[in-house]
Design a protein around this motif. Structure first.
Motif, short mmCIF file in Angstrom:
data_model
loop_
_atom_site.label_atom_id
_atom_site.label_comp_id
_atom_site.label_asym_id
_atom_site.label_seq_id
_atom_site.Cartn_x
_atom_site.Cartn_y
_atom_site.Cartn_z
N PRO A 36 44.75 33.20 22.35
CA PRO A 36 45.67 34.11 23.05
C PRO A 36 45.07 35.45 23.45
CG PRO A 36 46.29 33.90 20.74
CD PRO A 36 45.20 32.91 20.99
N ARG A 37 43.99 35.87 22.82
CA ARG A 37 43.36 37.14 23.20
C ARG A 37 42.71 37.06 24.58
NH1 ARG A 37 40.71 39.32 17.57
NH2 ARG A 37 42.69 39.67 16.55
N SER A 38 42.41 35.85 25.03
CA SER A 38 41.81 35.70 26.36
C SER A 38 42.86 35.64 27.46
CB SER A 38 40.93 34.46 26.41
OG SER A 38 41.72 33.29 26.29
N LEU A 39 44.12 35.56 27.07
CA LEU A 39 45.22 35.45 28.03
C LEU A 39 45.69 36.82 28.46
CD1 LEU A 39 47.34 33.58 29.42
CD2 LEU A 39 48.72 33.85 27.36
N PHE A 68 51.26 23.74 30.51
CA PHE A 68 50.13 24.38 29.82
C PHE A 68 48.82 23.71 30.21
CE2 PHE A 68 47.18 25.04 26.29
CZ PHE A 68 47.14 26.42 26.33
N GLY A 69 47.87 24.53 30.62
CA GLY A 69 46.57 24.01 31.05
C GLY A 69 46.52 23.68 32.52
N GLN A 70 47.61 23.89 33.25
CA GLN A 70 47.65 23.58 34.68
C GLN A 70 48.09 24.81 35.47
OE1 GLN A 70 49.90 20.02 35.52
NE2 GLN A 70 49.48 19.24 33.49
N SER A 71 47.33 25.84 35.39
CA SER A 71 47.72 27.08 36.07
C SER A 71 47.19 27.18 37.49
CB SER A 71 47.24 28.28 35.26
OG SER A 71 45.86 28.21 35.03
N GLY A 72 46.41 26.20 37.90
CA GLY A 72 45.95 26.15 39.29
C GLY A 72 45.28 27.43 39.76
N LYS A 73 45.66 27.87 40.94
CA LYS A 73 45.03 29.06 41.53
C LYS A 73 45.35 30.33 40.77
CE LYS A 73 48.66 29.71 44.99
NZ LYS A 73 48.97 29.75 46.40
N TYR A 74 46.31 30.28 39.82
CA TYR A 74 46.68 31.46 39.04
C TYR A 74 45.83 31.61 37.77
CZ TYR A 74 50.46 31.29 42.30
OH TYR A 74 51.18 31.26 43.46
N PHE A 75 44.95 30.66 37.53
CA PHE A 75 44.09 30.71 36.34
C PHE A 75 43.31 32.02 36.27
CE2 PHE A 75 40.19 29.95 33.98
CZ PHE A 75 40.65 29.31 32.85
N LYS A 76 42.79 32.47 37.40
CA LYS A 76 41.97 33.69 37.41
C LYS A 76 42.77 34.92 37.03
CE LYS A 76 42.56 34.31 42.38
NZ LYS A 76 41.90 34.27 43.67
N TYR A 77 44.08 34.90 37.22
CA TYR A 77 44.93 36.02 36.83
C TYR A 77 45.33 35.94 35.35
CZ TYR A 77 45.33 36.39 41.87
OH TYR A 77 45.04 36.48 43.21
N LEU A 78 45.55 34.72 34.89
CA LEU A 78 45.94 34.53 33.49
C LEU A 78 44.76 34.69 32.54
CD1 LEU A 78 48.27 31.41 33.83
CD2 LEU A 78 48.94 33.81 33.54
N TYR A 79 43.58 34.28 33.00
CA TYR A 79 42.37 34.33 32.17
C TYR A 79 41.26 35.03 32.94
CZ TYR A 79 44.98 30.72 29.69
OH TYR A 79 45.94 30.02 29.00
N PRO A 80 41.38 36.33 33.15
CA PRO A 80 40.40 37.03 34.00
C PRO A 80 38.97 37.03 33.46
CG PRO A 80 41.88 38.59 32.94
CD PRO A 80 42.40 37.23 32.63
N ASP A 81 38.80 36.85 32.16
CA ASP A 81 37.45 36.89 31.58
C ASP A 81 36.83 35.50 31.40
OD1 ASP A 81 37.61 39.65 31.45
OD2 ASP A 81 38.47 39.60 29.44
N GLY A 83 35.75 31.59 32.96
CA GLY A 83 35.42 30.87 34.18
C GLY A 83 36.53 29.87 34.47
N ARG A 84 36.38 29.12 35.49
CA ARG A 84 37.37 28.09 35.86
C ARG A 84 37.46 27.04 34.76
NH1 ARG A 84 41.25 28.02 39.20
NH2 ARG A 84 41.82 26.03 40.04
N SER A 85 38.66 26.63 34.41
CA SER A 85 38.88 25.63 33.37
C SER A 85 38.64 24.23 33.90
CB SER A 85 40.32 25.74 32.84
OG SER A 85 40.62 24.66 32.02
N SER A 86 37.98 23.41 33.11
CA SER A 86 37.77 22.02 33.52
C SER A 86 39.06 21.22 33.39
CB SER A 86 36.68 21.38 32.66
OG SER A 86 37.05 21.43 31.29
N ASN A 87 40.03 21.71 32.60
CA ASN A 87 41.30 21.01 32.43
C ASN A 87 42.31 21.40 33.51
OD1 ASN A 87 40.39 19.82 30.11
ND2 ASN A 87 41.15 21.47 28.80
N ASP A 88 41.97 22.36 34.34
CA ASP A 88 42.90 22.87 35.32
C ASP A 88 42.93 21.95 36.53
OD1 ASP A 88 44.64 24.46 36.66
OD2 ASP A 88 43.46 26.28 36.47
#
Length: 93
Positions: A36-39, A68-81, A83-88
């Motif tokens: 959760p600290r990365s969120l 959960f795990g499917q944030s699509g193009k919003y991943f970069k906003y939810l997890y700014p630090d 890289g792109r998730s392989s589960n996304d």
């Protein structure tokens, strides 16, 4: 001299309802997140309204579990630090 009239705006119930829904969704997502600290909860300011418009009739906690795990193009906003998730999947379902 009279005092200036106090102007009050009526409460915006639709906005309150949307913010409550988004908050429940965001906190449910955070509770699932193993790191959760990365969120960035601020990311839900961007993603939340999109989800609310599409899924407002659904339970936000259940939807968080489902997406959960499917944030699509919003991943970069939810997890700014991160890289792109392989589960996304890249989509919103």
């Amino acid at each position: 001299m009279s005092l200036p009239e106090e102007t009050t705006t009526p409460p915006n119930h639709a906005l309150k309802e949307a913010l409550a829904w988004i908050s429940k969704f965001a906190h449910a997502w955070k509770a699932i997140e193993p790191s959760p600290r990365s969120l960035s909860i601020d990311g839900f300011i961007i993603w939340g309204p999109v989800l609310y418009e599409k899924h407002k009739g659904e339970d936000p906690v259940q939807l968080a579990r489902q997406l959960f795990g499917q944030s699509g193009k919003y991943f970069k906003y939810l997890y700014p630090d991160r890289g792109r998730s392989s589960n996304d999947s890249g989509g919103l379902t």
